[in-house]
Each structure stands twice: as structure tokens, then as C-alpha cells.
Motif scaffolding. Structure first.
Motif, mmCIF file in Angstrom:
data_model
loop_
_atom_site.group_PDB
_atom_site.id
_atom_site.type_symbol
_atom_site.label_atom_id
_atom_site.label_comp_id
_atom_site.label_asym_id
_atom_site.label_seq_id
_atom_site.Cartn_x
_atom_site.Cartn_y
_atom_site.Cartn_z
ATOM 1 N N UNK A 18 0.824 -1.206 0.000
ATOM 2 C CA UNK A 18 0.000 0.000 0.000
ATOM 3 C C UNK A 18 0.862 1.261 0.000
ATOM 4 N N UNK A 19 1.976 1.251 0.730
ATOM 5 C CA UNK A 19 2.869 2.407 0.728
ATOM 6 C C UNK A 19 3.518 2.607 -0.636
ATOM 7 N N UNK A 20 3.887 1.521 -1.291
ATOM 8 C CA UNK A 20 4.462 1.627 -2.641
ATOM 9 C C UNK A 20 3.429 2.151 -3.635
ATOM 10 N N UNK A 21 2.188 1.684 -3.510
ATOM 11 C CA UNK A 21 1.117 2.165 -4.386
ATOM 12 C C UNK A 21 0.868 3.655 -4.154
ATOM 13 N N UNK A 22 0.845 4.082 -2.901
ATOM 14 C CA UNK A 22 0.641 5.497 -2.586
ATOM 15 C C UNK A 22 1.800 6.340 -3.115
ATOM 16 N N UNK A 23 3.017 5.819 -2.998
ATOM 17 C CA UNK A 23 4.194 6.527 -3.513
ATOM 18 C C UNK A 23 4.081 6.704 -5.026
ATOM 19 N N UNK A 58 -6.880 10.258 -10.560
ATOM 20 C CA UNK A 58 -5.949 9.783 -9.531
ATOM 21 C C UNK A 58 -6.483 10.082 -8.135
ATOM 22 N N UNK A 59 -7.039 11.272 -7.972
ATOM 23 C CA UNK A 59 -7.578 11.654 -6.677
ATOM 24 C C UNK A 59 -8.754 10.762 -6.282
ATOM 25 N N UNK A 60 -9.606 10.443 -7.236
ATOM 26 C CA UNK A 60 -10.799 9.634 -6.958
ATOM 27 C C UNK A 60 -10.485 8.165 -6.726
ATOM 28 N N UNK A 61 -9.444 7.651 -7.365
ATOM 29 C CA UNK A 61 -9.190 6.206 -7.318
ATOM 30 C C UNK A 61 -7.867 5.807 -6.700
ATOM 31 N N UNK A 62 -6.930 6.729 -6.596
ATOM 32 C CA UNK A 62 -5.562 6.372 -6.243
ATOM 33 C C UNK A 62 -5.340 5.834 -4.859
ATOM 34 N N UNK A 63 -6.101 6.283 -3.878
ATOM 35 C CA UNK A 63 -5.795 5.925 -2.504
ATOM 36 C C UNK A 63 -6.844 5.019 -1.864
#
Length: 97
Positions: A18-23, A58-63
Motif C-alpha cells: 500500500x505504501x508503494x502504491x501510494x508513492x 488519480x484523486x478519486x481512485x488512487x488511494x
């Protein structure tokens, strides 16, 4: 929580993922900001609308995965035995002797 709790290794692997995806999402957003700035400076803002749409995506789906992982880790932390509980178990099983 209806599913069995993950092991510490599984939780750590999920946290890393999850941290790698957020990065990755943050790096993509940074690249978009730079592209928007360059389009503003050199392209009279012609592509800004499209770049904003990508940023919104990205804002809607990224996190989404990050938020669900935070909830899962919170549940894991709340259900994990605390130090006092561990001491009681050790005393009751004779592990303190």
C-alpha cells in the motif's frame, strides 16, 4: 471483522504494498503538476483541462486501497493482545517462573 486476522508478516507485506502504491500515485501527481505548469507556460493552457481530468481520476481512485488498509491495520491493532494481557497469560500459564 469476519475474516481471520492476518499474520504480522502478511500485515507487513500489505503495508509495504500500500505504501508503494501510494508513492506511485504521488509521483504521478507530481508529474501531472509539472505538466500542467509547463502547459500553462508554453502551451497557453490548451491541455490543462485534460490534465486536470487525469489528476481528478488519480484523486478519486488512487488511494482507495490505502484507506482500506489503514482500516484493516487499525482493526488488527485493536484486536492484538496488549502488554498487560500478555503478562497475564504468561502468569496464568506459569511462564513467569
Amino acid at each position: 471483522m469476519n475474516k481471520p486476522l492476518p499474520t504480522m508478516q502478511q500485515a507487513a507485506q500489505e503495508a509495504e504494498f500500500q505504501l508503494c502504491a501510494a508513492k506511485d500515485v504521488l509521483e504521478w501527481q507530481h508529474a501531472l503538476i509539472k505538466a500542467i505548469h509547463l502547459d500553462h507556460l508554453h502551451g497557453d493552457g490548451e491541455g490543462i483541462g485534460t490534465l486536470f481530468e487525469v489528476a481528478k481520476y488519480f484523486s478519486d481512485t488512487g488511494f482507495g486501497g490505502v484507506y482500506s488498509a489503514i482500516d484493516e491495520f487499525r482493526e488488527l491493532g485493536e484486536s492484538a493482545p496488549q502488554n498487560a494481557q500478555l503478562e497475564n497469560v504468561a502468569r496464568e500459564s506459569g511462564g513467569d517462573q
